[in-house]
Design a protein around this motif. Structure first.
Motif, PDB file in Angstrom:
ATOM      1  N   LYS A   5      -3.748   4.633   4.426  1.00  0.00           N
ATOM      2  CA  LYS A   5      -2.610   2.599   4.417  1.00  0.00           C
ATOM      3  C   LYS A   5      -3.436   2.711   5.562  1.00  0.00           C
ATOM      4  CE  LYS A   5       1.649   4.839   4.600  1.00  0.00           C
ATOM      5  NZ  LYS A   5       0.903   6.423   4.242  1.00  0.00           N
ATOM      6  N   GLY A   6      -2.880   2.521   6.705  1.00  0.00           N
ATOM      7  CA  GLY A   6      -3.345   1.573   8.017  1.00  0.00           C
ATOM      8  C   GLY A   6      -4.786   1.064   8.106  1.00  0.00           C
ATOM      9  N   THR A   7      -5.701   2.201   7.775  1.00  0.00           N
ATOM     10  CA  THR A   7      -7.066   2.104   7.743  1.00  0.00           C
ATOM     11  C   THR A   7      -7.550   0.524   6.424  1.00  0.00           C
ATOM     12  OG1 THR A   7      -8.173   3.763   8.623  1.00  0.00           O
ATOM     13  CG2 THR A   7      -9.784   2.897   7.231  1.00  0.00           C
ATOM     14  N   GLN A   8      -7.133   0.937   5.921  1.00  0.00           N
ATOM     15  CA  GLN A   8      -7.056   0.084   4.750  1.00  0.00           C
ATOM     16  C   GLN A   8      -6.307  -1.431   4.751  1.00  0.00           C
ATOM     17  OE1 GLN A   8      -9.717  -0.172   2.208  1.00  0.00           O
ATOM     18  NE2 GLN A   8     -10.283   1.760   3.551  1.00  0.00           N
ATOM     19  N   GLY A  13       3.728   1.225   4.668  1.00  0.00           N
ATOM     20  CA  GLY A  13       4.841   2.014   4.391  1.00  0.00           C
ATOM     21  C   GLY A  13       6.659   1.688   4.380  1.00  0.00           C
ATOM     22  N   PHE A  14       6.314   0.755   3.444  1.00  0.00           N
ATOM     23  CA  PHE A  14       7.788   0.495   3.754  1.00  0.00           C
ATOM     24  C   PHE A  14       7.248  -0.360   1.344  1.00  0.00           C
ATOM     25  CE2 PHE A  14      10.408  -3.132   1.874  1.00  0.00           C
ATOM     26  CZ  PHE A  14      11.764  -3.064   2.143  1.00  0.00           C
ATOM     27  N   PRO A  15       7.840  -0.241   0.527  1.00  0.00           N
ATOM     28  CA  PRO A  15       9.123   0.178   0.591  1.00  0.00           C
ATOM     29  C   PRO A  15       8.873   2.359   0.497  1.00  0.00           C
ATOM     30  CG  PRO A  15       9.087  -0.535  -1.430  1.00  0.00           C
ATOM     31  CD  PRO A  15       7.275  -0.860  -0.734  1.00  0.00           C
ATOM     32  N   LEU A  66       1.006  -0.986   0.213  1.00  0.00           N
ATOM     33  CA  LEU A  66       0.362  -0.115  -0.242  1.00  0.00           C
ATOM     34  C   LEU A  66       0.634   1.308   0.039  1.00  0.00           C
ATOM     35  CD1 LEU A  66      -2.336  -0.628   2.438  1.00  0.00           C
ATOM     36  CD2 LEU A  66      -2.704  -1.287   0.453  1.00  0.00           C
ATOM     37  N   PHE A  67       0.618   2.030  -0.613  1.00  0.00           N
ATOM     38  CA  PHE A  67       1.488   3.104  -1.117  1.00  0.00           C
ATOM     39  C   PHE A  67       0.239   4.380  -1.043  1.00  0.00           C
ATOM     40  CE2 PHE A  67       4.363   1.082  -3.707  1.00  0.00           C
ATOM     41  CZ  PHE A  67       5.696   1.771  -3.562  1.00  0.00           C
ATOM     42  N   GLY A  68       1.004   5.868  -0.337  1.00  0.00           N
ATOM     43  CA  GLY A  68       0.124   6.888  -0.226  1.00  0.00           C
ATOM     44  C   GLY A  68       0.774   6.940   0.728  1.00  0.00           C
ATOM     45  N   GLY A  69       0.228   8.959   0.537  1.00  0.00           N
ATOM     46  CA  GLY A  69       1.265  10.170   1.332  1.00  0.00           C
ATOM     47  C   GLY A  69       0.238   9.840   3.224  1.00  0.00           C
ATOM     48  N   PRO A  70       0.556  10.643   4.066  1.00  0.00           N
ATOM     49  CA  PRO A  70       0.252  10.915   5.319  1.00  0.00           C
ATOM     50  C   PRO A  70      -1.066  10.929   5.315  1.00  0.00           C
ATOM     51  CG  PRO A  70       2.044  11.934   5.188  1.00  0.00           C
ATOM     52  CD  PRO A  70       2.376  11.721   4.314  1.00  0.00           C
TER      53      PRO A  70
END
Length: 120
Positions: free
Chosen positions: A15-18, A87-89, A7-11
């Motif tokens: 990302k955490g929810t999905q 959160g990686f990479p 999962l990529f995306g800014g703050p």
């Protein structure tokens, strides 16, 4: 059947929810390097102490530490049927290391999902 996602995306992109939703849906772990580092800090491990120093200074952890941390996490039994990387990479160096890592264990990614967020 395994499922391996990034999962990529800014703050604030979700990302955490999905990641949590997908983790529950597919029964695979959500691997969040930030969460791992915060947990290490709470437990006052050697890595946690190092991580707290970087985080309190507002700096990113060095790539080699994050790569090693991720490699170790993906080698745990619960990740054998898949995982969701959150959160990686975060850098080209980390992406190249992930490519090498997955090639070594013959486990290509199934999907990379970008979650856009508007500047507002």
């Amino acid at each position: 059947m395994s499922t391996r996602l990034v999962l990529f995306g800014g703050p604030g992109s979700g990302k955490g929810t999905q990641g949590a939703f997908l983790s529950e849906r597919y029964g695979i772990p959500q691997v969040s390097t930030g969460e791992i580092l915060r947990d290490e800090g709470r437990r006052k491990t050697d890595l946690g102490i190092v991580a707290e120093g970087y985080m309190s200074a507002g700096e990113l952890m060095p790539d080699d530490i994050i790569i090693r941390l991720t490699r170790d996490r993906l080698s745990q039994p619960d990740a054998s049927q898949g995982y969701i990387l959150d959160g990686f990479p975060r850098s080209v160096t980390q992406a190249e290391a992930l490519d090498r890592m997955l090639a070594e264990i013959d486990q290509p990614l199934d999907r990379v999902i970008y979650l856009p967020v508007s500047p507002e």
